[in-house]
Design a protein around this motif. Structure first.
Motif, short mmCIF file in Angstrom:
data_model
loop_
_atom_site.label_atom_id
_atom_site.label_comp_id
_atom_site.label_asym_id
_atom_site.label_seq_id
_atom_site.Cartn_x
_atom_site.Cartn_y
_atom_site.Cartn_z
N ASP A 251 50.33 35.06 35.69
CA ASP A 251 50.63 35.71 36.97
C ASP A 251 49.49 36.61 37.43
O ASP A 251 49.14 36.63 38.62
CB ASP A 251 51.93 36.52 36.87
N CYS A 252 48.95 37.36 36.47
CA CYS A 252 47.86 38.29 36.86
C CYS A 252 46.61 37.53 37.29
O CYS A 252 45.89 37.97 38.19
CB CYS A 252 47.52 39.24 35.70
N PHE A 253 46.38 36.38 36.64
CA PHE A 253 45.20 35.59 37.02
C PHE A 253 45.35 35.05 38.45
O PHE A 253 44.43 35.14 39.25
CB PHE A 253 45.00 34.44 36.02
N ILE A 254 46.56 34.52 38.73
CA ILE A 254 46.80 33.98 40.08
C ILE A 254 46.65 35.09 41.12
O ILE A 254 46.01 34.92 42.17
CB ILE A 254 48.23 33.36 40.18
N LYS A 255 47.20 36.25 40.77
CA LYS A 255 47.13 37.40 41.68
C LYS A 255 45.67 37.83 41.87
O LYS A 255 45.24 38.17 42.97
CB LYS A 255 47.93 38.55 41.07
N PHE A 256 44.92 37.79 40.78
CA PHE A 256 43.49 38.18 40.80
C PHE A 256 42.69 37.27 41.74
O PHE A 256 41.93 37.74 42.58
CB PHE A 256 42.96 38.10 39.36
N ILE A 257 42.93 35.96 41.61
CA ILE A 257 42.18 35.00 42.45
C ILE A 257 42.61 35.13 43.92
O ILE A 257 41.77 35.18 44.81
CB ILE A 257 42.40 33.55 41.96
N ARG A 258 43.93 35.22 44.13
CA ARG A 258 44.40 35.32 45.52
C ARG A 258 43.95 36.63 46.15
O ARG A 258 43.62 36.69 47.34
CB ARG A 258 45.92 35.21 45.57
N GLY A 259 43.90 37.67 45.35
CA GLY A 259 43.49 38.99 45.84
C GLY A 259 42.07 38.98 46.36
O GLY A 259 41.71 39.74 47.25
N LYS A 260 41.25 38.10 45.77
CA LYS A 260 39.84 38.04 46.18
C LYS A 260 39.68 37.54 47.61
O LYS A 260 38.63 37.71 48.22
CB LYS A 260 39.06 37.12 45.22
N GLN A 261 40.71 36.86 48.12
CA GLN A 261 40.61 36.29 49.47
C GLN A 261 41.04 37.27 50.54
O GLN A 261 40.89 37.02 51.73
CB GLN A 261 41.47 35.02 49.60
#
Lengths: 379, 430
Positions: free
Chosen positions: B23-33
């Protein structure tokens, strides 16, 4: 009929030079893969250097020029070609060989012997400046003290200063070095990979000069491929020292060098192409930050009363403190700080230097000494 | 087992030396956008974006597809979570006749998976670019000079056209030029205010370094520029401007693969690309993708491998440094004109520069050169002289005899008809 067929049929099966169509092909030019004869190779090699010198106004008649001579192939070819062109085109230059003895036992002493021979072969005066005399350190001692990883950082800073000091000692304001197209291209790539924006725009400048320094450095081999220098030295039977420095370049630079060599296998022009790109790289203008008006000091001036002391101990002179020709308070060399980079590095070394040393201790001798000793052994 | 540094849950992967749970990884990648989304004009209720995806003969098709599905997933998720505003996404598939078969099944799976209606698909056959061979000119590059004359070669298909280029690195350059031009024209013809390119950080770093290596350093700032323009030859000359973004420019190649894996996005990949995904990401067989023979590789492949190696060996900061350096470059000042081949602004005088640094005259000493030699030094090339940029001059020197290019004035309205003829629209899906 293609060019290749033309050159083939001219004299039976003998393949003829693609340029003169009269002599036998001897060399495939690394720069553009043209198959040419030895004479045409010498001609294009020397003429290209001459064109670079003329179009960039590198010299003026009567100028005294120091050739940075290490005894390696680049500087040996540079000394040979500059002397040749000076006579052929009447540049009117007074050439001097200038060598730096970094103090690498088994490497630099051998290469300096080559420079001594070059002095006689080309009938040019030679001046040798050593790290020991200038800084009271040798590279072997520096590496044994600071480790091999940072050897190029130390050597680069000290050598640049040593060249300037050597030239100043001889009353010379111009030092030419054997940096070639491969070095130029590698510098462009390294500056991109490291994000070195301060150097990026000037990666391929042919003439450089420290701010305020009267001594300029130039690179007449800017567009000459390293492989062509090797070929020229080989066919002209020049006397040069071919071992690479034992304190090998840093690992990361090595990966970039391998990449460049691989790229060159696919497209031979890529070294020239990188230089072309480098010449056209321009940075965006920096956004101006909002300046707050400084309060006036008690004495009425607008200068800040605080002075920034950096982590490494150097003191920033600030925008208004640095004047062209500002000098290091310790050694008197040009510096934008109160202490120059070389003095700063040497100060760090002094701190970590052993307090007591054995007399005639060979422990600081680098890997080159061992290699030379092993080479001289026989069964 | 390491734990995620953000939530203390068991970590499933390590990225940028940090352990992450799913979950944190997905959030991390999406957060970059987030930054990119914020810079889009979301005052309007609907943000119209064009997402081009190359699906042709190029080696980059697979990468392009992978990146695009990650970008789509992120955009759709944003769209669902954004208050009031949402995206209207148009995917533009750049295809060749042979490669278009799988796209419709992809579209159906995509709609089923996300239950998102604001997504449209356009398929553009790259044959449109050749325009029935009508405006093609044969380009001849010899001795640092380029000339053009009306092409005598007729190409049956895009495959036929592209395979006429013998050098693989040149073929890649040509495909990039075609994609770049076609996307711009498409954006203009359909009035898209925003184009989102799905290139990852690794792809952009490869593009930056390969442009440097190919003598096209001047193009970098033009490719990465947010504000893009296209010259229009209408009644009165004007420019079409649109915004161009690279939302995945902060995402590493390895993170793209991890993102796809964690969210099972592989289901979206067409079957042949699924197989390619498995091979490349299989740790055992992955090493098979290493370039064994440097001479058969292309310049882009070598540079791409260099960055992939850096990423895998913990030097991912170098990849981001290259991207950040590239984004700080600008177009040089002074008189610039457009290269008739690649369309990028150039300083001109590339031939002169090359002549200046390379001597092509023979040594006059000794035997006198035969009379035939002079024709080689100053060949009288047929056709009209063409002033092209340095990068094209070097690249198309090895393009082969058949190399042709539609040299034309800036985009004219009649091209709308040509492009429309080649757009495979699906009324059911509209």
């Amino acid at each position: 009929m293609t060019n290749d067929e033309k050159t083939k049929t001219k004299k039976g099966n003998l393949k003829l030079c693609e340029l003169c169509k009269s002599r036998k092909q001897a060399i495939k030019r690394p720069k553009n893969l043209q198959k040419i004869c030895k004479e045409c190779f010498y001609h294009v090699f020397e003429t290209e250097i001459h064109q670079t010198i003329v179009s960039n106004n590198l010299f003026f008649p009567g100028e005294k020029v120091a050739i940075g001579a290490s005894g390696g192939k680049d500087s040996t070819v540079l000394a040979y070609v500059l002397k040749l062109l000076n006579e052929r085109y009447n540049y009117g230059l007074e050439l001097v060989l200038l060598s730096i003895d970094e103090g690498i036992v088994g490497y630099r002493d051998d290469s300096l012997a080559t420079v001594q021979r070059n002095k006689i072969q080309y009938n040019l005066p030679l001046e040798i400046v050593s790290y020991r005399d200038l800084y009271n350190w040798t590279m072997d001692e520096i590496v044994s003290c600071a480790g091999i990883r940072n050897s190029c950082t130390y050597c680069g800073v000290l050598r640049r200063q040593a060249l300037d000091r050597g030239a100043a000692k001889l009353g010379i304001n111009h030092v030419v070095t054997g940096h070639n197209a491969d070095d130029m291209a590698e510098t462009v790539l390294m500056n991109i990979l490291r994000g070195d924006l301060a150097r990026l725009e000037n990666s391929t400048t042919i003439c450089t000069k420290s701010s305020g320094s009267p001594i300029k450095r130039s690179k007449p081999f800017k567009y000459i491929y390293q492989k062509e220098i090797v070929l020229y030295a080989h066919y002209k039977k020049l006397d040069y020292f071919s071992t690479e420095c034992t304190y090998a370049p840093e690992a990361f630079r090595g990966t970039a060098r391998v990449l460049m060599k691989n790229l060159e296998k696919i497209r031979s022009s890529c070294i020239t192409d990188i230089i072309y790109s480098g010449e056209n790289l321009v940075l965006k203008e920096k956004k101006k930050r909002q300046q707050f008006k400084k309060k006036q000091n008690a004495n009425g001036s607008k200068e800040p009363t605080e002075v920034e002391i950096r982590n490494d101990g150097s003191i920033s002179l600030g925008k208004h403190g640095f004047k062209d020709g500002n000098r290091c308070t310790r050694c008197g060399y040009l510096s934008s700080n109160t202490i120059c980079k070389a003095c700063m590095l040497l100060e760090g070394l002094e701190k970590s230097k052993a307090k007591i040393m054995l007399e005639n201790d060979g422990v600081t001798d680098g890997a080159a000494k061992l290699t030379r000793t092993l080479e001289s052994l026989t069964f | 087992m390491p734990t995620c540094q953000r939530c203390e849950e068991p970590a499933v992967l390590t990225s940028r030396k940090q352990p992450f749970c799913k979950d944190c990884f997905i959030k991390f990648i999406r957060g970059k956008q987030r930054k990119v989304v914020q810079s889009l004009n979301i005052k309007d209720k609907i943000v119209d974006v064009l997402v081009p995806i190359s699906f042709d003969l190029s080696n980059t098709s697979y990468v392009s597809f992978n990146n695009a599905i990650v970008l789509l997933d992120i955009l759709i998720n944003f769209s669902k979570s954004l208050y009031k505003s949402y995206f209207k996404i148009t995917m533009l598939f750049l295809v060749t006749a042979e490669s278009s078969a799988n796209i419709k099944s992809f579209y159906t799976t995509l709609k089923e998976r996300y239950q998102f209606t604001n997504i449209d698909i356009k398929i553009l056959d790259l044959m449109a670019f050749i325009r029935n061979n009508e405006s093609l000119y044969n380009i001849n590059v010899h001795n640092n000079r380029a000339t053009s004359f009306p092409s005598v070669h007729k190409f049956e298909s895009f495959e036929d056209y592209i395979s006429s280029i013998t050098n693989t690195s040149t073929r890649e350059d040509l495909l990039f030029n075609i994609h770049w031009t076609v996307i711009k024209i498409f954006a203009y013809l359909h009035n898209f205010p925003t184009v989102l390119y799905s290139n990852s950080m690794g792809n952009i770093a490869t593009k930056i370094l390969s442009n440097i290596v190919k003598g096209k350093g001047i193009e970098i700032s033009q490719i990465l520029e947010e504000s893009q323009t296209l010259e229009i030859a209408d009644d009165e000359k004007k420019q079409f401007s649109f915004q161009a973004f690279y939302p995945l420019k902060d995402v590493l190649n390895t993170e793209i693969f991890q993102y796809i894996k964690l969210l099972n996005l592989t289901d979206l990949l067409p079957s042949d690309l699924q197989r390619q995904y498995e091979i490349i990401n299989d740790e055992e067989t992955g090493s098979n993708n290493k370039i064994l023979n440097v001479k058969t590789a292309t310049l882009n492949q070598l540079i791409n491998e260099y960055f992939n190696d850096l990423e895998k060996n913990g030097y991912s900061t170098i990849v981001s440094t290259v991207v950040s350096t590239g984004s700080k470059l600008a177009i040089p000042k002074g008189e610039l004109k457009e290269c008739p081949l690649c369309g990028f602004k150039m300083p001109g005088g590339a031939s002169k520069w090359l002549d200046h640094i390379t001597v092509n005259s023979p040594c006059e000493d000794g035997e006198s050169p035969s009379p035939s030699s002079s024709e080689n030094h100053n060949p009288q090339l047929s056709g009209n002289p063409l002033d092209i940029c340095y990068g094209c001059l070097v690249s198309f020197d090895t393009a082969g005899e058949k190399f042709s290019w539609p040299i034309a004035e800036p985009v004219s309205m009649s091209e709308k008809e040509i492009l429309n003829e080649y757009i495979i629209s699906d009324d059911d899906d509209e």
